[in-house]
Design a protein around this motif. Structure first.
Motif, PDB file in Angstrom:
ATOM      1  N   LEU A   1       0.822  -1.205   0.000  1.00  0.00           N
ATOM      2  CA  LEU A   1       0.000   0.000   0.000  1.00  0.00           C
ATOM      3  C   LEU A   1       0.858   1.258   0.000  1.00  0.00           C
ATOM      4  O   LEU A   1       0.582   2.222  -0.716  1.00  0.00           O
ATOM      5  N   ASN A   2       1.902   1.239   0.807  1.00  0.00           N
ATOM      6  CA  ASN A   2       2.713   2.437   1.021  1.00  0.00           C
ATOM      7  C   ASN A   2       3.962   2.450   0.133  1.00  0.00           C
ATOM      8  O   ASN A   2       4.353   1.414  -0.410  1.00  0.00           O
TER       9      ASN A   2
ATOM     10  N   LEU B   1       5.161  -6.139  -2.285  1.00  0.00           N
ATOM     11  CA  LEU B   1       6.285  -5.588  -3.025  1.00  0.00           C
ATOM     12  C   LEU B   1       6.181  -4.073  -3.120  1.00  0.00           C
ATOM     13  O   LEU B   1       5.081  -3.508  -3.084  1.00  0.00           O
ATOM     14  N   SER B   2       7.316  -3.431  -3.256  1.00  0.00           N
ATOM     15  CA  SER B   2       7.330  -1.980  -3.419  1.00  0.00           C
ATOM     16  C   SER B   2       6.541  -1.612  -4.672  1.00  0.00           C
ATOM     17  O   SER B   2       6.856  -2.088  -5.772  1.00  0.00           O
ATOM     18  N   PRO B   3       5.513  -0.786  -4.552  1.00  0.00           N
ATOM     19  CA  PRO B   3       4.669  -0.474  -5.706  1.00  0.00           C
ATOM     20  C   PRO B   3       5.418   0.164  -6.865  1.00  0.00           C
ATOM     21  O   PRO B   3       5.032  -0.023  -8.026  1.00  0.00           O
ATOM     22  N   ASP B   4       6.486   0.899  -6.579  1.00  0.00           N
ATOM     23  CA  ASP B   4       7.172   1.602  -7.674  1.00  0.00           C
ATOM     24  C   ASP B   4       7.983   0.674  -8.567  1.00  0.00           C
ATOM     25  O   ASP B   4       8.426   1.072  -9.648  1.00  0.00           O
ATOM     26  N   SER B   5       8.175  -0.580  -8.145  1.00  0.00           N
ATOM     27  CA  SER B   5       8.917  -1.530  -8.975  1.00  0.00           C
ATOM     28  C   SER B   5       8.140  -2.819  -9.238  1.00  0.00           C
ATOM     29  O   SER B   5       8.623  -3.705  -9.949  1.00  0.00           O
TER      30      SER B   5
ATOM     31  N   TYR C   1      -5.199  -0.302  -4.811  1.00  0.00           N
ATOM     32  CA  TYR C   1      -6.234   0.681  -5.140  1.00  0.00           C
ATOM     33  C   TYR C   1      -6.198   1.004  -6.632  1.00  0.00           C
ATOM     34  O   TYR C   1      -5.281   0.614  -7.355  1.00  0.00           O
ATOM     35  N   HIS C   2      -7.219   1.703  -7.074  1.00  0.00           N
ATOM     36  CA  HIS C   2      -7.494   1.948  -8.488  1.00  0.00           C
ATOM     37  C   HIS C   2      -6.300   2.445  -9.290  1.00  0.00           C
ATOM     38  O   HIS C   2      -5.811   1.774 -10.208  1.00  0.00           O
ATOM     39  N   ASP C   3      -5.782   3.607  -8.958  1.00  0.00           N
ATOM     40  CA  ASP C   3      -4.725   4.188  -9.783  1.00  0.00           C
ATOM     41  C   ASP C   3      -3.398   3.456  -9.651  1.00  0.00           C
ATOM     42  O   ASP C   3      -2.596   3.457 -10.580  1.00  0.00           O
ATOM     43  N   GLN C   4      -3.177   2.814  -8.517  1.00  0.00           N
ATOM     44  CA  GLN C   4      -1.937   2.047  -8.359  1.00  0.00           C
ATOM     45  C   GLN C   4      -1.854   0.956  -9.420  1.00  0.00           C
ATOM     46  O   GLN C   4      -0.788   0.683  -9.966  1.00  0.00           O
TER      47      GLN C   4
END
Length: 344
Positions: free
Chosen positions: A209-210, A247-251, A275-278
């Motif tokens: 999430l974060n 996992l880290s969302p940015d990767s 969530y939606h935009d992620q």
């Protein structure tokens, strides 16, 4: 139009969506394409008059590869004959087209639903207080565990790219309040069943999430407090599934971009976004016009193009129809791959 209860030929029921947008245009373009599956009946639900006017308009603009409404099966619904339609009237029409399309698809055991884009504000103005078509369909089918999954088949490698959303059309500030272990387990169950229709031993990933998946509590506590343990608990009951996360969302989607372009890249079968935009941002960036929205957990297959109504380009003849083509192709493929998802 008389509806029969049985038919050998596979049917795609298409609700045209908001007629003040690009829905009618992309449907006529898609049905005029050579890419859509053969040996399939198409039933359009909407205004025949609007579709005929759209066809004439597109022909006058010089477009050639478009389907003629005169040659199509149309469940004609003329809600209003006014030339000065309001936003709320278009919202009411598109809502009614959807509910009628659901009714029709339920009557055919060998069918799927494909929906044109709608405008949520127009629905609200018309008094239809749903956050999207997904929620309307789920309520109509009386299902509680359903999911908004975005899927795309790479034209380069043939790999199918799948991202499921844990939460859908809600404000970002509401996301942490909605997330919990039960929800994550329910969504993983859905994702597993979907991916099993393509792979015997799916590999699933879960985004945190974060930022940096919380960095062990420095950037957020959800992963440390409950999400990591909930994934361990689910995987213990589903040992045949390779599960990675949070996992880290940015990767998390880096390997998706490689698998989309490179045949020899490491593959995975599904990602759960929080969530939606992620989930939608990497999906749309990587897959572009090949991305398709599908609702899983229903008694039938439902797909939709992964874009909105395009009010700003409506009537100009420039709307791309690839996502609608892919939505039709995906509906046929998914139904063939898993009859368990089409038991109505």
């Amino acid at each position: 139009m008389n509806i029969k209860n049985t038919s050998e030929k596979f049917k795609i029921v298409l609700s045209v969506g908001d007629e003040s947008g690009i829905g009618p245009e992309i449907i006529l373009k898609a049905l005029g394409s050579r890419e859509i599956p053969e040996n399939t009946d198409y039933i359009l639900v909407g205004s025949k008059n609007n579709l005929e006017n759209t066809y004439t308009q597109l022909k006058n603009l010089g477009l050639k590869k478009i389907a003629n409404p005169k040659n199509l099966q149309i469940h004609n619904i003329e809600i209003s004959s006014s030339k000065n339609e309001s936003q709320s009237s278009y919202g009411h029409s598109s809502f009614y087209y959807l509910t009628k399309a659901i009714e029709i698809v339920k009557q055919y055991p060998n069918s799927a639903l494909v929906t044109g884009p709608i405008c949520k504000k127009s629905w609200a103005l018309a008094g239809h207080n749903f956050s999207g078509q997904t929620e309307v369909i789920a309520k109509s089918c009386r299902v509680k565990n359903f999911g908004m999954l975005f899927t795309a088949k790479s034209p380069i490698t043939g790999w199918r790219f799948n991202t499921l959303l844990a939460t859908t059309h809600i404000a970002l500030c509401e996301v942490p309040k909605r997330l919990n272990t039960n929800l994550i387990h329910a969504k993983l169950d859905l994702l597993k069943e979907f991916c099993l229709s393509y792979e015997k031993k799916p590999t699933l990933r879960v985004a945190g999430l974060n930022p940096h998946a919380g960095e062990e509590g420095i950037l957020g506590n959800e992963e440390k407090d409950w999400l990591s343990n909930s994934l361990i608990a689910w995987n213990a009951k589903n040992k045949d599934i390779e599960l990675l996360g949070p996992l880290s969302p940015d990767s998390c989607w880096n390997s998706s971009a490689k698998a989309w372009r490179q045949k020899d890249a490491e593959k995975h079968d599904g990602i759960l976004a929080m969530y939606h935009d992620q989930g939608l941002i990497p999906m749309k960036v990587i897959a572009l016009n090949y991305s398709v929205n599908t609702t899983i957990g229903l008694p039938f297959i439902r797909t939709s193009p992964d874009h909105g109504t395009g009010f700003d380009i409506a009537g100009k003849g420039i709307a791309q129809s690839q996502s609608m083509v892919e939505a039709i192709k995906a509906a046929v493929e998914m139904t063939k791959n898993s009859r368990l998802l089409n038991t109505h």
